[in-house]
Design an enzyme around this catalytic site. Sequence first.
Site, PDB file in Angstrom:
ATOM      1  N   HIS A 106      12.252  -1.627  -4.769  1.00 27.47           N
ATOM      2  CA  HIS A 106      11.758  -0.261  -4.554  1.00 27.47           C
ATOM      3  C   HIS A 106      12.774   0.397  -3.432  1.00 27.47           C
ATOM      4  O   HIS A 106      13.148  -0.149  -2.721  1.00 27.47           O
ATOM      5  CB  HIS A 106      10.325  -0.019  -4.470  1.00 27.47           C
TER       6      HIS A 106
HETATM    7  C1  T46 Z   1       8.932  -2.931   1.695  1.00 28.43           C
HETATM    8  C2  T46 Z   1       8.943  -4.462   1.539  1.00 28.43           C
HETATM    9  C3  T46 Z   1       9.907  -5.344   2.489  1.00 28.43           C
HETATM   10  C4  T46 Z   1      -1.083  -2.234   1.186  1.00 28.43           C
HETATM   11  O1  T46 Z   1      -2.088  -2.077   0.672  1.00 28.43           O
HETATM   12  N1  T46 Z   1      -0.660  -1.702   2.335  1.00 28.43           N
HETATM   13  C5  T46 Z   1       0.804  -1.954   2.911  1.00 28.43           C
HETATM   14  O2  T46 Z   1       0.835  -1.410   4.167  1.00 28.43           O
HETATM   15  C6  T46 Z   1       1.562  -2.646   1.899  1.00 28.43           C
HETATM   16  C7  T46 Z   1       2.993  -2.804   2.438  1.00 28.43           C
HETATM   17  C8  T46 Z   1       1.302  -2.998   0.656  1.00 28.43           C
HETATM   18  N2  T46 Z   1      -0.190  -2.967   0.411  1.00 28.43           N
HETATM   19  C9  T46 Z   1      -0.491  -3.451  -1.064  1.00 28.43           C
HETATM   20  C10 T46 Z   1       0.118  -2.789  -2.212  1.00 28.43           C
HETATM   21  C11 T46 Z   1       0.372  -3.743  -3.320  1.00 28.43           C
HETATM   22  O3  T46 Z   1      -1.108  -3.873  -3.845  1.00 28.43           O
HETATM   23  O4  T46 Z   1      -0.329  -4.786  -0.990  1.00 28.43           O
HETATM   24  C12 T46 Z   1       0.512  -5.033  -2.351  1.00 28.43           C
HETATM   25  C13 T46 Z   1       1.756  -5.653  -2.480  1.00 28.43           C
HETATM   26  O5  T46 Z   1       2.651  -4.574  -2.055  1.00 28.43           O
HETATM   27  P1  T46 Z   1       4.394  -4.519  -2.540  1.00 28.43           P
HETATM   28  O6  T46 Z   1       4.327  -4.937  -3.829  1.00 28.43           O
HETATM   29  O7  T46 Z   1       4.770  -3.132  -2.216  1.00 28.43           O
HETATM   30  O8  T46 Z   1       4.982  -5.642  -1.652  1.00 28.43           O
HETATM   31  P2  T46 Z   1       6.575  -5.878  -1.495  1.00 28.43           P
HETATM   32  O9  T46 Z   1       6.465  -7.090  -0.535  1.00 28.43           O
HETATM   33  O10 T46 Z   1       7.236  -5.784  -2.750  1.00 28.43           O
HETATM   34  O11 T46 Z   1       7.087  -4.667  -0.689  1.00 28.43           O
HETATM   35  C14 T46 Z   1       6.637  -4.512   0.828  1.00 28.43           C
HETATM   36  C15 T46 Z   1       6.493  -2.950   1.203  1.00 28.43           C
HETATM   37  O12 T46 Z   1       5.560  -2.458   0.089  1.00 28.43           O
HETATM   38  C16 T46 Z   1       7.781  -2.154   1.321  1.00 28.43           C
HETATM   39  O13 T46 Z   1       7.256  -0.983   1.641  1.00 28.43           O
HETATM   40  O14 T46 Z   1       9.745  -2.374   1.947  1.00 28.43           O
HETATM   41  O15 T46 Z   1       7.701  -5.226   1.555  1.00 28.43           O
END
Ligand code: T46
Length: 148
Positions: A57
């Site tokens: 993303h």
């Molecule tokens: C990025 C990469 C490096 C939260 O509730 N709060 C938060 O601050 C974050 C980062 C995530 N979440 C929740 C949202 C989703 O339900 O945690 C879950 C997993 O998030 P996501 O699928 O976005 O995780 P990644 O590892 O794909 O991405 C993350 C960050 O979201 C993104 O900003 O740059 O790590």
Amino acid sequence: MNDYTVDSCRIIQLPRHHSTDRRGNLSVVEAFRTVPFDVRRVYYIYDVPGGESRGAHAHRSLHQLIVAVSGSFTVSVTDGVETRSYRLDRPYMGLYLVPGMWRTLDDFSSGAVCLVLASEAYDEDDYIRDYAGFLDFRQIPDKKALSR
Ligand code: T46
């Protein structure tokens, strides 16, 4: 759209305080000193199974610093035109990511811990989670759409 490109992303070497009395090392990140943004949020990714990837993303306005505080993983960054890949494997090296970059994290080693310092509180509206929408944000014609 913004004026940032992959060239705006860079590795930042963090200060490393080495103990002469064998107590180990300490690295520090300070807002507006080590990184060019305020640090409003910290999160970390861990226990990533082999073969899994994270990210895929972009963010509209978020600045981030990504550090492999333990183990290693690869971060691939694209602005829709150029792509760069960084293998992060040192706790005193951070990858500074500017807004508007599509990022993917993969090839996590066993026990890897990915620490992320972010410039803003969590905001799902800041995410661009589909690649076509990302190209649109970057004002880059979607070649697949053009060929249809
Ligand atoms: C990025 C990469 C490096 C939260 O509730 N709060 C938060 O601050 C974050 C980062 C995530 N979440 C929740 C949202 C989703 O339900 O945690 C879950 C997993 O998030 P996501 O699928 O976005 O995780 P990644 O590892 O794909 O991405 C993350 C960050 O979201 C993104 O900003 O740059 O790590």
